[in-house]
Scaffold this active site. Sequence first.
Site, PDB file in Angstrom:
ATOM      1  CG  HIS A   1      -0.497   0.108   2.525  1.00 23.85           C
ATOM      2  ND1 HIS A   1      -0.174   1.313   3.112  1.00 23.85           N
ATOM      3  CD2 HIS A   1      -0.272  -0.834   3.486  1.00 23.85           C
ATOM      4  CE1 HIS A   1       0.225   1.111   4.362  1.00 23.85           C
ATOM      5  NE2 HIS A   1       0.191  -0.177   4.619  1.00 23.85           N
TER       6      HIS A   1
ATOM      7  CD  GLU B   1      -3.375  -1.141   5.519  1.00 17.02           C
ATOM      8  OE1 GLU B   1      -3.585  -2.078   6.309  1.00 17.02           O
ATOM      9  OE2 GLU B   1      -2.736  -0.105   5.845  1.00 17.02           O
ATOM     10  CD  GLU B   2      -1.391   2.449   7.582  1.00 20.80           C
ATOM     11  OE1 GLU B   2      -2.166   2.015   8.466  1.00 20.80           O
ATOM     12  OE2 GLU B   2      -0.218   2.057   7.478  1.00 20.80           O
TER      13      GLU B   2
ATOM     14  CG  ASP C   1       2.558   0.451   7.927  1.00 22.63           C
ATOM     15  OD1 ASP C   1       2.089  -0.176   6.958  1.00 22.63           O
ATOM     16  OD2 ASP C   1       1.862   0.873   8.868  1.00 22.63           O
TER      17      ASP C   1
ATOM     18  CG  ASP D   1       0.772  -3.663   5.193  1.00 14.78           C
ATOM     19  OD1 ASP D   1       1.651  -2.840   5.506  1.00 14.78           O
ATOM     20  OD2 ASP D   1      -0.427  -3.521   5.479  1.00 14.78           O
TER      21      ASP D   1
ATOM     22  CG  HIS E   1       0.696   2.940  12.646  1.00 14.50           C
ATOM     23  ND1 HIS E   1      -0.614   2.625  12.950  1.00 14.50           N
ATOM     24  CD2 HIS E   1       0.936   2.414  11.418  1.00 14.50           C
ATOM     25  CE1 HIS E   1      -1.150   1.942  11.951  1.00 14.50           C
ATOM     26  NE2 HIS E   1      -0.223   1.805  11.009  1.00 14.50           N
TER      27      HIS E   1
END
Length: 474
Positions: free
Chosen positions: A293, A339-340, A305, A367, A437
């Site tokens: 992604h 995606e997030e 990520d 991912d 994140h």
Amino acid sequence: MTFAQNATSGQQSYLDRLNARINGGPGAWTPEQITRMQQIRDAAMRDPYALNELRHLTDNIGPRLAGSPQAEQAVQWVAAEMRSLGAEVTLEKAMVPHWVRGVETGELMAWPGQAAGTTQKVVLTALGGSVATPADGLTAEVIVVPDFAALKALPAGAAKGKILLFNHPFDKELAAVGNGGAAYGGAVTYRGAGPIAAGAVGAVAVLVRSAGGADYRLPHTGMTMYAPDVTKIPAAAVTAEDAEMLANLAAQGPVKMHLKLTPQTLQDAQSYNVIADWKGSEHPEQVVIVSGHLDSWDLGTGAIDDGAGIAVSMQAIHVLKELGIRPKRTVRFVAWMCEEQGSQGAEQYVKDYKDQIANHIGAIESDLGADHPTGISYEGKPELGKFLRPVAQVLDGIGAPLLESGGSGEDLAGLAEKGVPSFAPIQDSRFYFNYHHTAADTFDKVDPKHLNENAAIMAVLAYALADSGAGAPR
């Protein structure tokens, strides 16, 4: 069946597995195709392409929150890079949320043992999709619970008008033995459902302990949720250290905190999935997806990520080009958007290709970062494990021989539900959630050798699925 017969049967099964291990066997592939897989594996391990692409994506373009200018630039840049490889590129529209972070501050205004005239900083970050506090912030008492059960056990009205903190720790011991995903799952529930649970009992804001394993006072962001019948309240993640501090102080007496969050949710924005087809030589209408992604959270630069997933998927096409290989079926690179914040890009893809799902032979998504991979996780029929054994034996050369029935990527969920065999590299998850994140998700966290190992899995598996005599079981 008698015990003796059962023992004989078990021994024969074991001998069959040993024989397969010793003698290999091409399965759905010819010996020449197995040799080609080995060539692809070795080429991927030498190729600096993924590392170079990842460096540009993270350092030059930077964070790629859906709807942002950086996300749009990433779309255009990836599309241009894939065109330069000779792939057929299309940008396919998807409407995505457009949330902007704004200011985020927290400080303690009153607590037991406070020195007169002082405040104390709380390190936090707004959760994705959070609503804002009043423009000047809000001040309220903090109440701390470890979990949902403790919240339910509170006296009626105990949380009304207060800032509620869920101090539920990330299980670092579970992550340390390779179960990072399970540890994350146990903690992320509070990030997702915390605002609903807190709003339902009258809290004016909610804090959650960060869902991650590195105690370097790093807050971990991520998407949160609201329910239509519960008042939306501001939501933020605090660091593990600050969560512990708040729990300690609140146990001693009243703690008051000033919280200011100024995020905005703007109108949905138009964005794109980047689709790049390396056309098949015999059945171009049949496709095998390689993907990651393209969007990321905005605190770091989205290296693990999921810039790494994008880069190794791009490298799969690059290796095929460099080796002059056109498999029978099309290898389709997809850079999923958003995606997030809800996988809107993946949902749109399933809608757009609903009449072509039967021609999707397999789908792969990376991912879970870029640490050492140990094999392939597959989602679908149990027979996929036996089908993939020859591929696993090729990947044994880079220490990735495992085959496990499990999940694949979040963006593949819609395809998997419709019966498309779906796959993901099995990646070392011990350290991933230290950076995931956070502001520390940056290019320097990626080991070049491990990145190429992941690219090798992506390229070998894509070729195997795209060139096999018989398609993967479905």
